[in-house]
Write a protein that holds these residues in place. Structure first.
Motif, PDB file in Angstrom:
ATOM      1  N   VAL A 299     -16.253 -32.124 -14.225  1.00 33.51           N
ATOM      2  CA  VAL A 299     -15.480 -33.281 -14.688  1.00 33.51           C
ATOM      3  C   VAL A 299     -13.984 -32.984 -14.587  1.00 33.51           C
ATOM      4  O   VAL A 299     -13.530 -31.894 -14.935  1.00 33.51           O
TER       5      VAL A 299
ATOM      6  N   ARG B  43     -16.592 -37.784 -18.748  1.00 36.11           N
ATOM      7  CA  ARG B  43     -15.604 -37.629 -19.824  1.00 36.11           C
ATOM      8  C   ARG B  43     -15.489 -36.147 -20.115  1.00 36.11           C
ATOM      9  O   ARG B  43     -16.444 -35.392 -19.946  1.00 36.11           O
TER      10      ARG B  43
ATOM     11  N   TYR C  63     -16.690 -26.628 -16.425  1.00 38.20           N
ATOM     12  CA  TYR C  63     -18.132 -26.426 -16.598  1.00 38.20           C
ATOM     13  C   TYR C  63     -18.862 -27.580 -15.902  1.00 38.20           C
ATOM     14  O   TYR C  63     -18.312 -28.672 -15.762  1.00 38.20           O
ATOM     15  N   ASN C  64     -20.099 -27.339 -15.501  1.00 33.13           N
ATOM     16  CA  ASN C  64     -20.881 -28.381 -14.833  1.00 33.13           C
ATOM     17  C   ASN C  64     -20.968 -29.625 -15.717  1.00 33.13           C
ATOM     18  O   ASN C  64     -21.265 -29.518 -16.907  1.00 33.13           O
ATOM     19  N   SER C  65     -20.724 -30.781 -15.122  1.00 36.42           N
ATOM     20  CA  SER C  65     -20.791 -32.004 -15.915  1.00 36.42           C
ATOM     21  C   SER C  65     -21.014 -33.221 -15.034  1.00 36.42           C
ATOM     22  O   SER C  65     -20.471 -33.315 -13.933  1.00 36.42           O
ATOM     23  N   TYR C  66     -21.816 -34.125 -15.521  1.00 34.12           N
ATOM     24  CA  TYR C  66     -21.968 -35.455 -14.921  1.00 34.12           C
ATOM     25  C   TYR C  66     -21.544 -36.527 -15.939  1.00 34.12           C
ATOM     26  O   TYR C  66     -21.946 -37.675 -15.814  1.00 34.12           O
ATOM     27  N   ALA C  67     -20.783 -36.156 -16.949  1.00 29.65           N
ATOM     28  CA  ALA C  67     -20.597 -37.044 -18.096  1.00 29.65           C
ATOM     29  C   ALA C  67     -19.457 -38.051 -17.926  1.00 29.65           C
ATOM     30  O   ALA C  67     -19.332 -38.965 -18.717  1.00 29.65           O
TER      31      ALA C  67
ATOM     32  N   SER D 264     -21.102 -30.033  -9.700  1.00 29.53           N
ATOM     33  CA  SER D 264     -20.402 -31.221 -10.188  1.00 29.53           C
ATOM     34  C   SER D 264     -19.634 -30.869 -11.459  1.00 29.53           C
ATOM     35  O   SER D 264     -20.208 -30.316 -12.399  1.00 29.53           O
TER      36      SER D 264
END
Lengths: 90, 416
Positions: free
Chosen positions: B256, B305, B299-303, B254
């Motif tokens: 962003v 933003r 980079y991996n992110s679930y944020a 995942s």
């Protein structure tokens, strides 16, 4: 996002390049289950929402590989250590 | 109520008091034939085509928030079918054909606008690559046209043709491509599915799977257990999390992706333009804002933003392409979470777990696929066999070596 490089101090993320998940390790190519192990190593990821261990390369700095502990939900970085200490990217 | 000129007229004369909600806010029943996890465009389209094409109407769409609040509401609304590889092109062209009839099909104004997409090239090698892609499209029966510099100049005279580093040599045009109103696509599918009897259950997060032996026979949710003959997951961005509840690890990370919209302007960009020397694309919404974006953060992110380096990179690409952008102010920017698959192509397949089906891995190209994704996922759920245009989107292709690496960069999700 700023990454606390153990050599250079806290530096902006644009100085770094990302490799990915630091928990996967290159399997033994001579092992009996090497084909399966390489499939898992190359393609499959835990992809957690939360704490994530990952490799970053300080390309525009000390050119060291770092193992960074970062929360993928908030981008908060808990720790960054040298790959020389924690084991280099496989 | 069917929407028509007469319904608008009648409501206009009666103080707009005759409008009913476009879909029911359903409570979950104890059991369904099919449960679709995820009330985005893909999940709702799947429910609609299950009911419409296959007559399977005992269907629920479970959405953890409100429908369309994930990537369906965060994309840059571009629809196109300008792909190279045989595994991809027929599928995206089927999607394009469904877009072309979508509003009549759904009786809903999705503002589908075939304003064309122009991929610019900046070098001889890139022209050759685009000519190859255009020829591959034509072989698949899709429109494409290679334009020289003069013809691009006639379309978009304001581009920086003589940029010292990236001069524009021409472009590959798909005239049938364009944009659609992303929220209206969600609402249109929701309304049309609801009218066929599909339950759309909002604020209902799936927290686990109900198993009998190996098989999955339902889901645990924040609104109680719901059983089903088949469970279909269409939660791109969070696919790994949901599949993880079933004990699966996916070939997905995942990441962003950020997108941007400027203050509103008078009509300036009447199509979709992509920069070939960096990752930057731009179109203009019908409200007047310039909508643009570029690469994922990487980079991996679930944020949901992103960070400044990619904002800078996107704006540099925009300035190299269209210097007049520098005088604009940004109105908003936002992030969405992408299912970045390991070859850049999606997955529409059954899983090794009986009863569980997966629609995932859309990378940053899921919006344009919405109609065909729903069509093909419904086909798989109803018939047990993949649709003819989606047969390559297998979950096991990474094991068998049948990757669909449209971009040719290998197993690095942050490069696709």
């Amino acid at each position: 996002m700023r990454i606390p490089c153990p050599y250079c101090g806290e530096r902006d993320a644009h100085e770094f390049a990302y490799l990915g998940d630091a928990t996967v390790t290159r399997p033994d190519p001579a092992a009996a289950d090497a084909a399966q192990a390489f499939h898992d190593y190359v393609y499959l990821r835990d992809n957690p929402a939360g704490a994530h261990q990952e490799w970053w390369y300080h390309a525009n700095g000390c050119r060291q590989w770092l193992r960074v502990a970062r929360d993928t939900r908030t981008h908060a970085i808990a720790a960054a250590t040298s790959a020389r200490v924690s084991g280099e990217p496989a | 109520m069917r929407y028509s000129f007469l319904s608008i007229l009648a409501n206009g004369l009666s103080g707009q008091k005759g409008w009913a909600p476009a879909w029911r806010d359903a409570a979950p029943k104890p059991a369904y034939d099919v449960i679709i996890v995820g009330g985005g465009g893909h999940g709702l389209a799947t429910a609609y085509y299950l009911a419409k094409v296959h007559g399977i109407r005992n269907v629920a769409v479970l959405e953890k928030g409100v429908i369309g609040s994930g990537n369906a509401g965060r994309n840059t609304t571009i629809i196109r079918s300008n792909y190279l590889l045989p595994g991809n092109e027929p599928f995206y062209e089927w999607s394009m054909k469904l877009w072309e009839g979508l509003e009549q099909e759904l009786n809903y104004n999705a503002m589908v606008s075939q304003r064309g997409i122009l991929n610019l090239f900046h070098s001889d090698a890139q022209r050759d690559a685009y000519a190859r892609r255009g020829n591959a499209m034509r072989l698949a029966g899709v429109d494409s046209e290679l334009l020289d510099k003069a013809r691009v100049k006639a379309m978009y005279p304001f581009l920086d043709f003589d940029n010292a580093r990236f001069p524009i040599q021409g472009g590959l045009l798909q005239a049938r491509a364009g944009t659609a109103r992303h929220d209206a696509v969600v609402w249109g599918y929701a309304r049309a599915a609801d009218r066929l009897g599909v339950d759309i259950v909002q604020n209902c997060e799936v927290t686990g799977f109900i198993r009998e032996g190996d098989a999955i026979v339902g889901v645990e949710t924040t609104r109680g257990p719901v059983r089903a003959g088949k469970v279909a997951v269409a939660v791109a961005g969070s696919s790994s999390r949901v599949a993880g509840m079933a004990g699966l690890r996916l070939p997905i990370e995942s990441h962003v992706l950020q997108a941007f919209v400027s203050e509103g302007l008078k009509p300036l960009v009447d199509g979709v333009i992509t920069f070939g020397a960096g990752h930057f694309y731009i179109s203009q919404s019908d409200k007047g804002g310039l909508v643009f974006g570029g690469d994922i953060d990487g980079y991996n992110s679930y944020a949901q933003r992103g960070n400044l380096p990619v904002i800078e990179d996107v704006c540099e690409g925009g300035m190299a392409l269209m210097p007049r952008l520098g005088r604009l102010r940004l109105l908003r920017h936002w992030g969405g979470i992408m299912d970045m698959s390991m070859d850049g192509s999606p997955i529409i397949d059954r899983t090794p777990v009986p009863g569980l089906y997966l629609n995932a891995g859309w990378c940053y190209g899921g919006f344009k696929a919405t109609p065909a994704s729903g069509w093909c996922f419904a086909h798989l759920l109803a018939t047990g066999a993949p649709h003819e245009t989606a047969g390559a989107f297998r979950l096991d292709r990474f094991r068998t070596g049948h990757l669909i690496d449209e971009k040719g960069v290998g197993a690095q999700p942050n490069l696709h």
